[in-house]
Design a protein around this motif. Structure first.
Motif, PDB file in Angstrom:
ATOM      1  N   MET A 174       0.744  -1.194  -0.155  1.00 50.86           N
ATOM      2  CA  MET A 174       0.030  -0.090  -0.049  1.00 50.86           C
ATOM      3  C   MET A 174       0.947   1.293  -0.085  1.00 50.86           C
ATOM      4  N   GLN A 175       0.219   2.307  -0.480  1.00 55.47           N
ATOM      5  CA  GLN A 175       1.219   3.423  -0.830  1.00 55.47           C
ATOM      6  C   GLN A 175       0.805   4.362   0.295  1.00 55.47           C
ATOM      7  N   VAL A 176       1.780   5.234   0.879  1.00 53.73           N
ATOM      8  CA  VAL A 176       1.381   6.277   1.980  1.00 53.73           C
ATOM      9  C   VAL A 176       0.298   7.246   1.137  1.00 53.73           C
ATOM     10  N   LYS A 177      -0.707   7.579   1.920  1.00 52.42           N
ATOM     11  CA  LYS A 177      -1.494   8.735   1.109  1.00 52.42           C
ATOM     12  C   LYS A 177      -1.238  10.150   2.050  1.00 52.42           C
ATOM     13  N   GLU A 178      -1.280  11.124   1.333  1.00 52.08           N
ATOM     14  CA  GLU A 178      -1.105  12.473   1.927  1.00 52.08           C
ATOM     15  C   GLU A 178      -2.154  13.548   1.407  1.00 52.08           C
ATOM     16  N   THR A 179      -2.440  14.531   2.079  1.00 56.21           N
ATOM     17  CA  THR A 179      -3.224  15.550   1.538  1.00 56.21           C
ATOM     18  C   THR A 179      -2.754  16.898   2.236  1.00 56.21           C
ATOM     19  N   ARG A 180      -3.142  18.081   1.598  1.00 51.03           N
ATOM     20  CA  ARG A 180      -2.899  19.268   2.060  1.00 51.03           C
ATOM     21  C   ARG A 180      -4.313  19.929   2.036  1.00 51.03           C
ATOM     22  N   LEU A 181      -4.859  20.663   3.085  1.00 48.95           N
ATOM     23  CA  LEU A 181      -6.040  21.326   3.491  1.00 48.95           C
ATOM     24  C   LEU A 181      -5.677  22.550   3.636  1.00 48.95           C
ATOM     25  N   LYS A 182      -6.514  23.523   2.864  1.00 51.49           N
ATOM     26  CA  LYS A 182      -5.950  24.960   3.284  1.00 51.49           C
ATOM     27  C   LYS A 182      -7.325  25.683   3.021  1.00 51.49           C
ATOM     28  N   GLY A 183      -7.150  27.207   3.528  1.00 54.69           N
ATOM     29  CA  GLY A 183      -8.667  27.742   3.358  1.00 54.69           C
ATOM     30  C   GLY A 183      -9.618  27.327   4.398  1.00 54.69           C
ATOM     31  N   ASN A 184     -10.755  27.368   3.908  1.00 54.64           N
ATOM     32  CA  ASN A 184     -11.967  27.062   4.668  1.00 54.64           C
ATOM     33  C   ASN A 184     -11.991  25.490   4.793  1.00 54.64           C
ATOM     34  N   GLU A 185     -11.195  24.417   4.131  1.00 54.41           N
ATOM     35  CA  GLU A 185     -11.151  23.340   4.188  1.00 54.41           C
ATOM     36  C   GLU A 185     -10.287  22.756   5.338  1.00 54.41           C
ATOM     37  N   ALA A 186      -9.302  23.812   6.016  1.00 53.09           N
ATOM     38  CA  ALA A 186      -8.441  23.617   6.849  1.00 53.09           C
ATOM     39  C   ALA A 186      -9.018  23.283   8.182  1.00 53.09           C
ATOM     40  N   ASN A 187      -9.627  22.446   8.447  1.00 52.20           N
ATOM     41  CA  ASN A 187     -10.366  22.136   9.688  1.00 52.20           C
ATOM     42  C   ASN A 187     -10.367  20.755  10.336  1.00 52.20           C
ATOM     43  N   LEU A 188     -10.741  20.574  11.537  1.00 49.66           N
ATOM     44  CA  LEU A 188     -10.663  19.055  12.170  1.00 49.66           C
ATOM     45  C   LEU A 188     -11.669  18.257  11.412  1.00 49.66           C
ATOM     46  N   GLU A 189     -12.829  18.707  11.133  1.00 48.35           N
ATOM     47  CA  GLU A 189     -13.927  17.923  10.427  1.00 48.35           C
ATOM     48  C   GLU A 189     -13.161  17.186   9.120  1.00 48.35           C
ATOM     49  N   ASN A 190     -12.478  18.060   8.254  1.00 48.31           N
ATOM     50  CA  ASN A 190     -11.916  17.391   7.236  1.00 48.31           C
ATOM     51  C   ASN A 190     -10.730  16.648   7.307  1.00 48.31           C
ATOM     52  N   ILE A 191     -10.045  16.823   8.323  1.00 47.04           N
ATOM     53  CA  ILE A 191      -8.847  16.184   8.602  1.00 47.04           C
ATOM     54  C   ILE A 191      -9.396  14.820   9.029  1.00 47.04           C
ATOM     55  N   THR A 192     -10.356  14.501   9.735  1.00 50.03           N
ATOM     56  CA  THR A 192     -11.038  13.184  10.197  1.00 50.03           C
ATOM     57  C   THR A 192     -11.918  12.802   8.996  1.00 50.03           C
ATOM     58  N   ARG A 193     -12.308  13.325   8.274  1.00 47.73           N
ATOM     59  CA  ARG A 193     -13.140  12.830   6.970  1.00 47.73           C
ATOM     60  C   ARG A 193     -12.033  12.073   6.003  1.00 47.73           C
ATOM     61  N   PHE A 194     -10.949  12.837   5.909  1.00 46.27           N
ATOM     62  CA  PHE A 194      -9.869  12.252   5.093  1.00 46.27           C
ATOM     63  C   PHE A 194      -9.321  11.087   5.577  1.00 46.27           C
ATOM     64  N   ILE A 195      -9.236  10.919   6.950  1.00 55.70           N
ATOM     65  CA  ILE A 195      -8.496   9.782   7.632  1.00 55.70           C
ATOM     66  C   ILE A 195      -9.664   8.461   7.388  1.00 55.70           C
ATOM     67  N   ASN A 196     -10.894   8.807   7.755  1.00 60.18           N
ATOM     68  CA  ASN A 196     -12.206   8.069   7.667  1.00 60.18           C
ATOM     69  C   ASN A 196     -12.140   7.424   6.455  1.00 60.18           C
ATOM     70  N   ARG A 197     -12.093   8.318   5.299  1.00 61.51           N
ATOM     71  CA  ARG A 197     -12.364   7.473   3.914  1.00 61.51           C
ATOM     72  C   ARG A 197     -11.162   6.451   3.560  1.00 61.51           C
ATOM     73  N   HIS A 198     -10.072   6.518   4.160  1.00 64.59           N
ATOM     74  CA  HIS A 198      -8.964   5.558   3.693  1.00 64.59           C
ATOM     75  C   HIS A 198      -9.047   4.351   4.821  1.00 64.59           C
ATOM     76  N   VAL A 199      -9.194   4.899   5.982  1.00 66.24           N
ATOM     77  CA  VAL A 199      -8.774   3.912   7.256  1.00 66.24           C
ATOM     78  C   VAL A 199      -9.443   2.494   7.089  1.00 66.24           C
ATOM     79  N   LYS A 200     -10.717   2.438   6.718  1.00 71.43           N
ATOM     80  CA  LYS A 200     -11.438   1.040   6.562  1.00 71.43           C
ATOM     81  C   LYS A 200     -10.610  -0.047   5.936  1.00 71.43           C
ATOM     82  N   ASP A 201     -10.009   0.469   4.631  1.00 68.63           N
ATOM     83  CA  ASP A 201      -9.445  -0.338   3.609  1.00 68.63           C
ATOM     84  C   ASP A 201      -7.805  -0.374   3.777  1.00 68.63           C
ATOM     85  N   MET A 202      -7.399   0.386   4.656  1.00 72.31           N
ATOM     86  CA  MET A 202      -5.820   0.706   4.872  1.00 72.31           C
ATOM     87  C   MET A 202      -5.402   0.485   6.179  1.00 72.31           C
ATOM     88  N   PRO A 203      -4.886  -0.519   6.794  1.00 71.45           N
ATOM     89  CA  PRO A 203      -4.359  -0.770   8.150  1.00 71.45           C
ATOM     90  C   PRO A 203      -3.265   0.221   8.458  1.00 71.45           C
TER      91      PRO A 203
END
Length: 411
Positions: A1-30
């Motif tokens: 599996m590849q390392v996944k990375e994202t940058r959040l900026k502007g109005n997207e740079a908040n805790l909600e979007n951070i956890t959303r990004f993690i939750n999107r991948h964590v189920k299929d990515m130990p």
């Protein structure tokens, strides 16, 4: 599996979007580790303690309570000024090298020494009206990209960049970038080196940054086509070597007789010889041969005892020349070298432990393949060692297989 990375900026740079990004991948990515580097200047201020708590909670819900969570503000003022949060998901690797508590697992150096997680964010300069820190850093990034594109047209991306010359003409940009760069030039150089590497270039161990403010005196009349608000000139190691320096071999103008000194010239003071030199020659290949670097990387220790480990390589700049190979060395299993009463160089180390409780040798003699004992002696005055497993290791961060290093000890 590849390392996944994202940058959040502007109005997207908040805790909600951070956890959303993690939750999107964590189920299929130990996951083995989650890293969050956040900006203190984001549109919505992020609470680091709360972020770590929420990420840990999410991992527990997915049965990944053993995964590491690292939440820290950006170390450099330039990175902090972007207003961006950087999230990195590092997957588990069954064959990965075991984690080490004191080894730096961050994705930046790769390059730079770890700082305390409780460190305060760097002080920020007052922002002038009309141009934010985020906008100014974006201009700097764009200038680096344009310069990198120009260099690629001439040389490709194969050369290492030795220097970045930052020229700022817009007064509003200088009011922001000046304090950010000159206020902590060493840290700013690390940040700018990262921006250069984002464009596909490597940087030399001696990479440096210069900053010049050249305000425009008029908005009318003649100007240069490249006269942009922010300009960056990237000098490759090759172009830096081609600079003309004064030399006695070149034709120099005659010194006027009245300026000739009658003082006797003094001999050049020679620097003291190092007590120990460790030369990283290259990497060990699968067939047992050595793939030599174009130029051996040297660590010179002025006194003994000396400690060879990942931190020593990092401080000497090895991570800038060979960023991925830095992970091959270990902080938790160092090699200590000292001069014994017999005058010979004594080597001390211990075997490295794996999660299943087994051990393996971190250092071996390259010519025989024999593992170093707890205490060994270098005879005669030079010898080569293999650092880490001769068959290669897996980088827990990237999942890539890395070859062992071959080093030469010169006592």
């Amino acid at each position: 599996m590849q390392v996944k990375e994202t940058r959040l900026k502007g109005n997207e740079a908040n805790l909600e979007n951070i956890t959303r990004f993690i939750n999107r991948h964590v189920k299929d990515m130990p996951l083995a580790r989650i890293e969050l580097r956040y900006s203190t200047q984001s549109v919505q201020r992020l609470d680091g303690t709360k972020a770590k708590k929420e990420i840990s909670k999410l991992l527990l819900e997915q049965g990944m309570g053993q995964a590491e969570v690292s939440v820290r503000p950006h170390e450099g003022a330039l990175d902090d000024a972007t207003g961006e949060h950087l999230v990195r998901l590092i997957p588990q690797s069954q064959s990965a090298a075991p984690a080490e508590d004191d080894d730096d697992k961050g994705w930046l150096p790769k390059l730079w020494p770890r700082k305390s997680q409780t460190q305060e964010a760097p002080p920020q300069p007052a922002q002038p009206q009309g141009l934010s820190a985020e906008q100014a850093v974006a201009m700097l990034r764009q200038a680096i990209k344009l310069s990198a594109d120009d260099v690629k047209k001439v040389t490709g991306a194969s050369r290492l960049v030795n220097e970045a010359q930052v020229i700022v003409r817009l007064d509003a940009a200088n009011q922001v970038l000046g304090p950010l760069v000159l206020g902590e030039l060493a840290q700013a150089a690390k940040s700018i080196a990262g921006m250069v590497r984002d464009q596909g270039f490597g940087t030399t161990p001696s990479f440096k940054v210069s900053y010049t403010h050249k305000p425009r005196t008029t908005t009318e009349g003649t100007f240069y086509a490249g006269d942009t608000d922010v300009e960056v000139l990237l000098l490759t190691a090759h172009s830096a070597d081609e600079r003309m320096e004064p030399s006695l071999d070149r034709n120099m103008p005659d010194t006027p007789p009245q300026e000739i000194s009658e003082a006797t010239a003094l001999p050049i003071k020679q620097p003291a010889a190092p007590a120990l030199t460790v030369r990283v020659l290259g990497t060990l290949q699968g067939n047992g041969t050595v793939a030599f670097f174009d130029k051996a990387f040297e660590l010179r220790f002025s006194t003994l005892p000396a400690r060879f480990d990942r931190s020593a390589l990092d401080k000497a700049g090895f991570g800038s020349a060979h960023p991925e190979l830095l992970a091959v060395a270990s902080n938790s299993c160092p090699l200590t070298l000292d001069r014994g009463s017999d005058g010979q160089l004594h080597l001390h180390t211990h075997w490295r432990k794996t999660p299943d409780g087994s051990t393996y040798a971190m250092y071996r003699w390259q010519n025989t393949g024999v593992a170093l004992a707890d205490n060994d002696i270098l005879t005669p005055k030079a010898g080569r060692l293999v650092v880490n497993d001769p068959h290669g290791v897996v980088n827990a961060t990237t999942g890539r297989t890395l070859p062992a290093l071959v080093v030469e000890l010169l006592a």
